[in-house]
Design a protein around this motif. Structure first.
Motif, PDB file in Angstrom:
ATOM      1  N   THR A 153      -9.117 -77.908 -16.374  1.00  0.00           N
ATOM      2  CA  THR A 153     -10.380 -78.256 -15.736  1.00  0.00           C
ATOM      3  C   THR A 153     -10.132 -78.799 -14.332  1.00  0.00           C
ATOM      4  O   THR A 153      -9.057 -79.323 -14.037  1.00  0.00           O
ATOM      5  CB  THR A 153     -11.151 -79.312 -16.548  1.00  0.00           C
ATOM      6  OG1 THR A 153     -10.413 -80.545 -16.525  1.00  0.00           O
ATOM      7  CG2 THR A 153     -11.373 -78.855 -17.976  1.00  0.00           C
ATOM      8  N   GLY A 171      -1.047 -75.042 -17.836  1.00  0.00           N
ATOM      9  CA  GLY A 171      -1.691 -73.908 -17.181  1.00  0.00           C
ATOM     10  C   GLY A 171      -1.140 -73.626 -15.802  1.00  0.00           C
ATOM     11  O   GLY A 171      -1.365 -72.550 -15.250  1.00  0.00           O
ATOM     12  N   GLU A 220     -16.014 -81.253 -14.843  1.00  0.00           N
ATOM     13  CA  GLU A 220     -15.412 -80.766 -16.085  1.00  0.00           C
ATOM     14  C   GLU A 220     -15.699 -79.278 -16.254  1.00  0.00           C
ATOM     15  O   GLU A 220     -16.325 -78.829 -17.209  1.00  0.00           O
ATOM     16  CB  GLU A 220     -15.925 -81.572 -17.276  1.00  0.00           C
ATOM     17  CG  GLU A 220     -15.423 -83.013 -17.271  1.00  0.00           C
ATOM     18  CD  GLU A 220     -15.958 -83.830 -18.426  1.00  0.00           C
ATOM     19  OE1 GLU A 220     -16.769 -83.292 -19.212  1.00  0.00           O
ATOM     20  OE2 GLU A 220     -15.586 -85.007 -18.558  1.00  0.00           O
ATOM     21  N   ASN A 266      -6.599 -72.332 -18.234  1.00  0.00           N
ATOM     22  CA  ASN A 266      -6.871 -73.370 -19.224  1.00  0.00           C
ATOM     23  C   ASN A 266      -6.669 -74.762 -18.645  1.00  0.00           C
ATOM     24  O   ASN A 266      -5.854 -75.549 -19.126  1.00  0.00           O
ATOM     25  CB  ASN A 266      -5.993 -73.165 -20.450  1.00  0.00           C
ATOM     26  CG  ASN A 266      -6.287 -71.863 -21.155  1.00  0.00           C
ATOM     27  OD1 ASN A 266      -7.449 -71.465 -21.250  1.00  0.00           O
ATOM     28  ND2 ASN A 266      -5.253 -71.193 -21.628  1.00  0.00           N
ATOM     29  N   ASP A 306     -13.996 -75.232 -15.919  1.00  0.00           N
ATOM     30  CA  ASP A 306     -12.736 -74.515 -15.945  1.00  0.00           C
ATOM     31  C   ASP A 306     -12.347 -74.122 -14.526  1.00  0.00           C
ATOM     32  O   ASP A 306     -13.181 -73.675 -13.730  1.00  0.00           O
ATOM     33  CB  ASP A 306     -12.849 -73.266 -16.820  1.00  0.00           C
ATOM     34  CG  ASP A 306     -12.937 -73.615 -18.299  1.00  0.00           C
ATOM     35  OD1 ASP A 306     -12.477 -74.709 -18.669  1.00  0.00           O
ATOM     36  OD2 ASP A 306     -13.486 -72.801 -19.070  1.00  0.00           O
ATOM     37  N   THR A 348     -11.138 -71.890 -11.798  1.00  0.00           N
ATOM     38  CA  THR A 348     -10.954 -70.476 -11.480  1.00  0.00           C
ATOM     39  C   THR A 348      -9.805 -70.335 -10.481  1.00  0.00           C
ATOM     40  O   THR A 348      -9.406 -71.305  -9.831  1.00  0.00           O
ATOM     41  CB  THR A 348     -12.228 -69.882 -10.872  1.00  0.00           C
ATOM     42  OG1 THR A 348     -12.477 -70.533  -9.604  1.00  0.00           O
ATOM     43  CG2 THR A 348     -13.426 -70.090 -11.791  1.00  0.00           C
TER      44      THR A 348
END
Length: 429
Positions: A4, A307, A204, A2, A206, A208
């Motif tokens: 970017t 995150g 922008e 969660n 997510d 990985t």
């Protein structure tokens, strides 16, 4: 995850500017100037984004006070070691492929436009913009009103137009530089503002685990490159930590996160002078205190990113000891996770394996003896037993990892030599 990619990049570029003892504010000011020039030239959002990120990181290859002092001269005699090293540091992160090239060329003279390094290709326009923005900031005297210096700086910059500086870039620069707002923005905009304006939606996405590992490897090279004796230390720590975790039954995802923590464990050393890190003699009490701050700064740089909490905790907790004698939080026993112990042991194991200014790398037998005598009570027995049971395998993994890291570093050193040779050949024609 969660988080970017833009959030991670923004956090790190802000941190470089704030905490690096050499670069405080120079990256921020250069990025603001580059942004205005890039907008004036009509760069696309993606190209402007690459330019701003490059400007925010361009001098990360400048490691020492003496080198930084040489770079604040208008005519830098040999900028190639730091531009090449900065490019090397970023080269492992795939979204930064072009940014790495911009930084590699950011001191390239326009009259050498057709004489470029074949392995990297032609000089990007963004590199010429960055050069103008960078030289503008080094001409500003901090103890005098920036507007009072405006015309003097413009006149100086114009004297290099067409040979050192790209004429199209200079035309855009002069349009902006004649505005008071250009100079006041350089003085007053915060890094957060320029990054918000300059980093495009392309980032922008997510984050990985693959991208996180790439980015963590990039950050580790920024730290490790500051010492020729530890040029691949964090990479070695990450590989050893991964293997220890795998042998302790962690899942593949958990092992990879522990590997990321290994890559990031020394990130806070960006706030410590290279002269201290490289010192051969015994450190003074004040210098040892400076070294101890690095785990605090690791947490400060990355700890607020939602995150990454677990990874940051493991990375910044690798100097905590079960008996409460560690730092920075003086944690004890159950407050110290097994993941922290894994990073701690991997750090010690790798460090003892490496050559250092004051000693040669040690044999695995000697390493295990030191772990038993000096660290077993500090970092717990379970991880120690895994190392003891797989000593030869871990020793081999550590050796190969460090050798691979050193080889990659020397590849970029060779490119720096190529840069310098190309310049000499062109000048001597």
């Amino acid at each position: 995850m969660n988080i970017t990619l833009k959030e991670l990049i923004t956090s790190f570029t802000k941190s470089i500017d704030l905490y690096n003892y050499l670069l405080k504010n120079h990256h921020r000011r250069t990025a603001i100037a580059a942004f205005h020039i890039g907008v004036e030239m009509g760069l696309s959002a993606d190209r402007l984004s690459d330019l701003i990120i490059a400007a925010s990181l361009h001098d990360i290859g400048a490691l020492t006070i003496s080198e930084r002092d040489s770079l604040i001269q208008m005519d830098v005699e040999n900028p190639f070691p730091h531009s090449s090293l900065g490019s090397y540091m970023l080269s492992s992160f795939s979204p930064f492929e072009k940014i790495s090239r911009i930084i590699f060329y950011h001191h390239w003279h326009y009259d050498l436009d057709n004489t470029y390094v074949p392995e990297l290709g032609p000089v990007p326009l963004e590199a010429y913009i960055l050069h103008v923005a960078d030289r503008t900031d080094i001409l500003v005297q901090p103890d005098c009103s920036i507007l009072a210096q405006k015309q003097q700086i413009i006149t100086k910059m114009e004297s290099y137009n067409g040979n050192v500086f790209h004429p199209e870039v200079m035309a855009a620069y002069l349009t902006q530089a004649h505005k008071d707002s250009f100079w006041l923005d350089i003085d007053n905009w915060e890094m957060e503002k320029i990054l918000k304006l300059g980093i495009s939606r392309r980032y922008e996405i997510d984050l990985t685990l693959d991208l996180l590992e790439e980015f963590a490897l990039t950050l580790s090279k920024i730290i490790d490159s500051r010492s020729k004796f530890a040029i691949a230390h964090s990479f070695g720590v990450s590989q050893v930590a991964y293997e220890i975790a795998a042998r302790m039954g962690y899942s593949e995802e958990e092992c990879r996160k522990i590997r990321v923590a290994g890559l990031l464990h020394d990130l806070g050393k960006i706030a410590v002078a290279t002269e201290i890190i490289e010192k051969k003699e015994r450190l003074s009490e004040a210098e040892r205190a400076d070294i101890r701050t690095h785990v605090y700064f690791t947490n400060l740089i990355l700890g607020h990113i939602s995150g990454l909490e677990g990874i940051v905790e493991w990375a910044s907790g690798h100097h905590e000891n079960h008996d409460g004698s560690g730092y920075p939080l003086n944690l004890v026993n159950d407050s110290i996770s097994q993941e922290m112990d894994i990073i701690a042991y991997a750090d010690i194991f790798t460090a003892l394996s490496e050559d250092r200014p004051y000693r040669k790398g040690m044999s695995t037998d000697r390493i295990i003896q030191i772990l038993q005598d000096e660290f077993l009570t500090k970092h717990g027995e379970p991880v120690y037993q895994v190392i003891l049971n797989h000593l030869d395998e871990l020793g081999s993994i550590c050796k190969v990892s460090v050798q691979d890291g050193i080889a990659r570093f020397h590849c970029y050193q060779n490119l720096a030599d190529t840069q310098e040779q190309l310049i000499k050949e062109r000048v001597n024609r």
